[in-house]
Write a protein that holds these residues in place. Structure first.
Motif, PDB file in Angstrom:
ATOM      1  N   ASP A 109       0.841  -1.197   0.000  1.00 37.39           N
ATOM      2  CA  ASP A 109       0.000   0.000   0.000  1.00 37.39           C
ATOM      3  C   ASP A 109       0.878   1.250   0.000  1.00 37.39           C
ATOM      4  O   ASP A 109       1.519   1.566   1.006  1.00 37.39           O
ATOM      5  CB  ASP A 109      -0.907  -0.007   1.226  1.00 37.39           C
ATOM      6  CG  ASP A 109      -1.832   1.211   1.275  1.00 37.39           C
ATOM      7  OD1 ASP A 109      -1.885   1.951   0.263  1.00 37.39           O
ATOM      8  OD2 ASP A 109      -2.485   1.415   2.311  1.00 37.39           O
ATOM      9  N   PRO A 110       0.922   1.998  -1.100  1.00 36.79           N
ATOM     10  CA  PRO A 110       1.774   3.194  -1.140  1.00 36.79           C
ATOM     11  C   PRO A 110       1.188   4.379  -0.379  1.00 36.79           C
ATOM     12  O   PRO A 110       1.871   5.372  -0.153  1.00 36.79           O
ATOM     13  CB  PRO A 110       1.869   3.493  -2.646  1.00 36.79           C
ATOM     14  CG  PRO A 110       0.584   2.969  -3.201  1.00 36.79           C
ATOM     15  CD  PRO A 110       0.216   1.773  -2.374  1.00 36.79           C
ATOM     16  N   ASN A 111      -0.068   4.289   0.031  1.00 37.40           N
ATOM     17  CA  ASN A 111      -0.741   5.418   0.695  1.00 37.40           C
ATOM     18  C   ASN A 111      -0.890   5.214   2.198  1.00 37.40           C
ATOM     19  O   ASN A 111      -1.692   5.890   2.839  1.00 37.40           O
ATOM     20  CB  ASN A 111      -2.120   5.630   0.068  1.00 37.40           C
ATOM     21  CG  ASN A 111      -2.038   5.919  -1.422  1.00 37.40           C
ATOM     22  OD1 ASN A 111      -1.217   6.720  -1.854  1.00 37.40           O
ATOM     23  ND2 ASN A 111      -2.874   5.245  -2.205  1.00 37.40           N
ATOM     24  N   ARG A 112      -0.150   4.284   2.772  1.00 38.74           N
ATOM     25  CA  ARG A 112      -0.284   4.008   4.204  1.00 38.74           C
ATOM     26  C   ARG A 112       0.200   5.206   5.024  1.00 38.74           C
ATOM     27  O   ARG A 112       1.015   6.024   4.569  1.00 38.74           O
ATOM     28  CB  ARG A 112       0.525   2.766   4.576  1.00 38.74           C
ATOM     29  CG  ARG A 112       1.989   2.914   4.296  1.00 38.74           C
ATOM     30  CD  ARG A 112       2.771   1.644   4.586  1.00 38.74           C
ATOM     31  NE  ARG A 112       4.162   1.826   4.215  1.00 38.74           N
ATOM     32  CZ  ARG A 112       4.626   1.658   2.997  1.00 38.74           C
ATOM     33  NH1 ARG A 112       3.805   1.274   2.038  1.00 38.74           N
ATOM     34  NH2 ARG A 112       5.892   1.869   2.708  1.00 38.74           N
ATOM     35  N   GLN A 113      -0.278   5.270   6.246  1.00 39.38           N
ATOM     36  CA  GLN A 113       0.062   6.377   7.143  1.00 39.38           C
ATOM     37  C   GLN A 113       1.125   5.953   8.160  1.00 39.38           C
ATOM     38  O   GLN A 113       1.094   6.357   9.315  1.00 39.38           O
ATOM     39  CB  GLN A 113      -1.203   6.851   7.860  1.00 39.38           C
ATOM     40  CG  GLN A 113      -2.269   7.396   6.927  1.00 39.38           C
ATOM     41  CD  GLN A 113      -1.758   8.542   6.062  1.00 39.38           C
ATOM     42  OE1 GLN A 113      -1.181   9.508   6.564  1.00 39.38           O
ATOM     43  NE2 GLN A 113      -1.969   8.438   4.756  1.00 39.38           N
ATOM     44  N   HIS A 114       2.050   5.138   7.759  1.00 38.86           N
ATOM     45  CA  HIS A 114       3.156   4.722   8.606  1.00 38.86           C
ATOM     46  C   HIS A 114       4.345   4.418   7.706  1.00 38.86           C
ATOM     47  O   HIS A 114       4.216   4.400   6.489  1.00 38.86           O
ATOM     48  CB  HIS A 114       2.771   3.488   9.439  1.00 38.86           C
ATOM     49  CG  HIS A 114       2.255   2.338   8.614  1.00 38.86           C
ATOM     50  ND1 HIS A 114       0.913   2.112   8.402  1.00 38.86           N
ATOM     51  CD2 HIS A 114       2.905   1.361   7.920  1.00 38.86           C
ATOM     52  CE1 HIS A 114       0.750   1.055   7.628  1.00 38.86           C
ATOM     53  NE2 HIS A 114       1.946   0.580   7.324  1.00 38.86           N
ATOM     54  N   PHE A 115       5.527   4.227   8.313  1.00 37.76           N
ATOM     55  CA  PHE A 115       6.674   3.909   7.475  1.00 37.76           C
ATOM     56  C   PHE A 115       7.050   2.441   7.659  1.00 37.76           C
ATOM     57  O   PHE A 115       6.933   1.871   8.734  1.00 37.76           O
ATOM     58  CB  PHE A 115       7.857   4.845   7.723  1.00 37.76           C
ATOM     59  CG  PHE A 115       8.599   4.663   9.017  1.00 37.76           C
ATOM     60  CD1 PHE A 115       9.696   3.813   9.102  1.00 37.76           C
ATOM     61  CD2 PHE A 115       8.224   5.365  10.152  1.00 37.76           C
ATOM     62  CE1 PHE A 115      10.394   3.657  10.273  1.00 37.76           C
ATOM     63  CE2 PHE A 115       8.911   5.223  11.345  1.00 37.76           C
ATOM     64  CZ  PHE A 115      10.003   4.361  11.409  1.00 37.76           C
ATOM     65  N   GLN A 116       7.498   1.854   6.558  1.00 37.42           N
ATOM     66  CA  GLN A 116       7.738   0.414   6.489  1.00 37.42           C
ATOM     67  C   GLN A 116       9.220   0.135   6.281  1.00 37.42           C
ATOM     68  O   GLN A 116       9.853   0.702   5.391  1.00 37.42           O
ATOM     69  CB  GLN A 116       6.927  -0.180   5.339  1.00 37.42           C
ATOM     70  CG  GLN A 116       7.015  -1.695   5.189  1.00 37.42           C
ATOM     71  CD  GLN A 116       5.924  -2.206   4.264  1.00 37.42           C
ATOM     72  OE1 GLN A 116       4.758  -2.245   4.624  1.00 37.42           O
ATOM     73  NE2 GLN A 116       6.312  -2.606   3.065  1.00 37.42           N
ATOM     74  N   TYR A 132      10.096  -7.621   7.981  1.00 39.44           N
ATOM     75  CA  TYR A 132       9.510  -6.295   7.811  1.00 39.44           C
ATOM     76  C   TYR A 132       8.931  -5.811   9.130  1.00 39.44           C
ATOM     77  O   TYR A 132       8.607  -6.602  10.029  1.00 39.44           O
ATOM     78  CB  TYR A 132       8.420  -6.313   6.737  1.00 39.44           C
ATOM     79  CG  TYR A 132       7.171  -7.069   7.128  1.00 39.44           C
ATOM     80  CD1 TYR A 132       6.115  -6.413   7.778  1.00 39.44           C
ATOM     81  CD2 TYR A 132       7.038  -8.428   6.872  1.00 39.44           C
ATOM     82  CE1 TYR A 132       4.966  -7.112   8.160  1.00 39.44           C
ATOM     83  CE2 TYR A 132       5.900  -9.128   7.243  1.00 39.44           C
ATOM     84  CZ  TYR A 132       4.877  -8.471   7.891  1.00 39.44           C
ATOM     85  OH  TYR A 132       3.756  -9.151   8.266  1.00 39.44           O
ATOM     86  N   ALA A 133       8.823  -4.493   9.236  1.00 37.63           N
ATOM     87  CA  ALA A 133       8.205  -3.879  10.414  1.00 37.63           C
ATOM     88  C   ALA A 133       7.604  -2.550   9.998  1.00 37.63           C
ATOM     89  O   ALA A 133       8.172  -1.825   9.189  1.00 37.63           O
ATOM     90  CB  ALA A 133       9.245  -3.685  11.534  1.00 37.63           C
ATOM     91  N   ASN A 134       6.437  -2.246  10.556  1.00 42.99           N
ATOM     92  CA  ASN A 134       5.761  -0.972  10.288  1.00 42.99           C
ATOM     93  C   ASN A 134       5.694  -0.143  11.559  1.00 42.99           C
ATOM     94  O   ASN A 134       5.317  -0.656  12.633  1.00 42.99           O
ATOM     95  CB  ASN A 134       4.352  -1.227   9.750  1.00 42.99           C
ATOM     96  CG  ASN A 134       4.368  -1.822   8.357  1.00 42.99           C
ATOM     97  OD1 ASN A 134       5.167  -1.396   7.519  1.00 42.99           O
ATOM     98  ND2 ASN A 134       3.518  -2.790   8.095  1.00 42.99           N
ATOM     99  N   PHE A 135       6.052   1.146  11.437  1.00 42.37           N
ATOM    100  CA  PHE A 135       6.078   2.068  12.569  1.00 42.37           C
ATOM    101  C   PHE A 135       5.262   3.309  12.244  1.00 42.37           C
ATOM    102  O   PHE A 135       5.092   3.668  11.074  1.00 42.37           O
ATOM    103  CB  PHE A 135       7.512   2.485  12.898  1.00 42.37           C
ATOM    104  CG  PHE A 135       8.438   1.340  13.211  1.00 42.37           C
ATOM    105  CD1 PHE A 135       8.619   0.920  14.513  1.00 42.37           C
ATOM    106  CD2 PHE A 135       9.146   0.697  12.201  1.00 42.37           C
ATOM    107  CE1 PHE A 135       9.472  -0.135  14.820  1.00 42.37           C
ATOM    108  CE2 PHE A 135       9.996  -0.347  12.487  1.00 42.37           C
ATOM    109  CZ  PHE A 135      10.167  -0.760  13.790  1.00 42.37           C
ATOM    110  N   LYS A 136       4.804   3.998  13.271  1.00 41.24           N
ATOM    111  CA  LYS A 136       4.128   5.272  13.070  1.00 41.24           C
ATOM    112  C   LYS A 136       5.107   6.308  12.543  1.00 41.24           C
ATOM    113  O   LYS A 136       6.273   6.345  12.923  1.00 41.24           O
ATOM    114  CB  LYS A 136       3.519   5.763  14.389  1.00 41.24           C
ATOM    115  CG  LYS A 136       2.295   5.007  14.844  1.00 41.24           C
ATOM    116  CD  LYS A 136       1.702   5.636  16.101  1.00 41.24           C
ATOM    117  CE  LYS A 136       0.450   4.894  16.537  1.00 41.24           C
ATOM    118  NZ  LYS A 136      -0.162   5.501  17.757  1.00 41.24           N
ATOM    119  N   LEU A 137       4.594   7.145  11.666  1.00 38.94           N
ATOM    120  CA  LEU A 137       5.436   8.240  11.141  1.00 38.94           C
ATOM    121  C   LEU A 137       5.656   9.292  12.221  1.00 38.94           C
ATOM    122  O   LEU A 137       4.775   9.555  13.029  1.00 38.94           O
ATOM    123  CB  LEU A 137       4.754   8.873   9.925  1.00 38.94           C
ATOM    124  CG  LEU A 137       4.815   8.057   8.629  1.00 38.94           C
ATOM    125  CD1 LEU A 137       3.933   8.659   7.562  1.00 38.94           C
ATOM    126  CD2 LEU A 137       6.259   7.995   8.120  1.00 38.94           C
TER     127      LEU A 137
END
Length: 372
Positions: free
Chosen positions: A151-158, A367-372
């Motif tokens: 998803d290129p429009n996510r609200q977090h950084f991957q 992989y890990a996703n974090f809040k911007l």
């Protein structure tokens, strides 16, 4: 006494017709039934070597034992030649006919025996079970397991960390994989990269922010490269490059990454024979210099599934900085061989993390996703 020939009685009068015509006089003279087909012996001669006159002959009747099987029994089998006998019994259903005919590998290898002309099956009706099933399948959406990572429009950084086992060898798979391209931070270790290697991502989507190559022009099993997406780069702004390489008599530790006042990112590769105490000392020097929110990733070549002095020393170090593994508790492997030597550790909350199945190398990306 050797047999002169074998006589076969075939059900289909078309089979063996030319052979019966050839021996018609013999059949009539001996009063044999007209539907008997003669099989003559065949002799095959070959010479043993090129320097001898010795030749060997083999005489045999070219007949092999064969058997008939039902259509149901044939399911799953594949044959070069298939003879389908429809001259007896009830005509098969459409599905059974499909099963029977599809056993042959080609149309030229399919033979159909039928006393009356062959009539192809009628078109599928709207209420037939197969039509209804096809209609149902059109309503079922297949959602890939890792679709959310694209998803290129996510609200977090991957973040994706990967022991790539030669970035040059696997670059094509990476730049065509949307999970990589839709990520914000790519951390590659064991890159085998030399100063001569140039790695280009489509559309200049990523900037190479830190790079540790092998010494010399011959690729070797170490190295580390870190990339930032243009999207995240515009938000991070100014950053400091982290690059380090320590080589001892047995191995090496490669560290690349970046830091700013808000976050420090480290991509690490510790080779299998590197002195672990020396490697952890080098890692400690970098962690101590950049105290902030930390993401430490890499292949540490420490078996995290088994207690050992290496594991104890490693955890003692990272716990000083509040770093813990963020991989799911259910995950016990990150490689095709079932070993768990890759990890992502951090000291601030993570939204989601796991192992991505990419088939790019023997090590799967984490992989890990974090809040911007």
């Amino acid at each position: 006494m050797k047999p002169l020939r074998i006589w076969l009685q075939l059900e289909d009068e078309r089979s063996g017709r030319k052979q019966r015509i050839k021996f018609q006089a013999t059949i009539e003279r001996n009063g044999y039934p007209s539907d008997w087909t003669p099989i003559e012996p065949y002799t095959n001669k070959f010479q043993r070597g090129t320097s001898t006159q010795l030749s060997i002959g083999r005489t045999q009747f070219l007949v092999v034992i064969a058997e008939a099987i039902t259509i149901h029994k044939s399911q799953g089998a594949t044959f070069l030649n298939v003879m389908l006998n429809l001259s007896k019994g009830t005509a098969p259903t459409r599905s059974s006919l499909y099963v029977a005919c599809s056993r042959a590998t080609s149309a030229s290898g399919l033979y159909i025996i039928k006393k009356s002309p062959f009539v192809k099956t009628s078109a599928l009706g709207p209420n037939e079970p197969i039509t209804q099933e096809l209609r149902r399948l059109e309503t079922v959406q297949l959602i890939p397991r890792f679709a959310h990572l694209q998803d290129p429009n996510r609200q977090h950084f991957q973040v994706v960390s990967h022991n790539v086992q030669s970035l040059n060898a696997h670059l094509v798979q990476i730049v065509t994989d949307q999970v990589y391209l839709c990520s914000d931070i790519l951390l590659f270790n064991k890159t085998w990269s030399t100063a001569r290697h140039q790695f280009v991502f489509p559309g200049d989507a990523f900037t190479e922010v830190a790079r540790v190559d092998v010494c010399g022009n011959t690729p070797k099993a170490y190295g580390s490269i870190s990339y930032l997406s243009q999207r995240l780069l515009s938000r991070i702004g100014i950053y400091t490059i982290i690059e380090g390489l320590h080589i001892d008599d047995n191995g090496s530790i490669s560290i690349s990454g970046f830091t700013n006042p808000h976050i420090s990112i480290f991509s690490c590769y510790i080779s299998p024979r590197c002195n672990i105490d020396r490697a952890l000392l080098e890692l400690d020097n970098y962690l101590a210099r950049f105290p902030s929110n930390i993401i430490l990733t890499g292949d540490f070549n420490i078996n995290f599934n088994k207690e050992s002095p290496k594991k104890t020393s490693f955890y003692a170090l990272v716990q000083q900085y509040g770093l813990v593994s963020i991989m799911p508790a259910s995950m016990n492997s990150a490689t095709n061989s079932g070993t768990y030597i890759d990890d992502i550790l951090t000291n601030f909350p993570v939204l989601e993390s796991g192992r991505y199945i990419s088939h790019t190398s023997y090590h799967d990306p984490l992989y890990a996703n974090f809040k911007l």
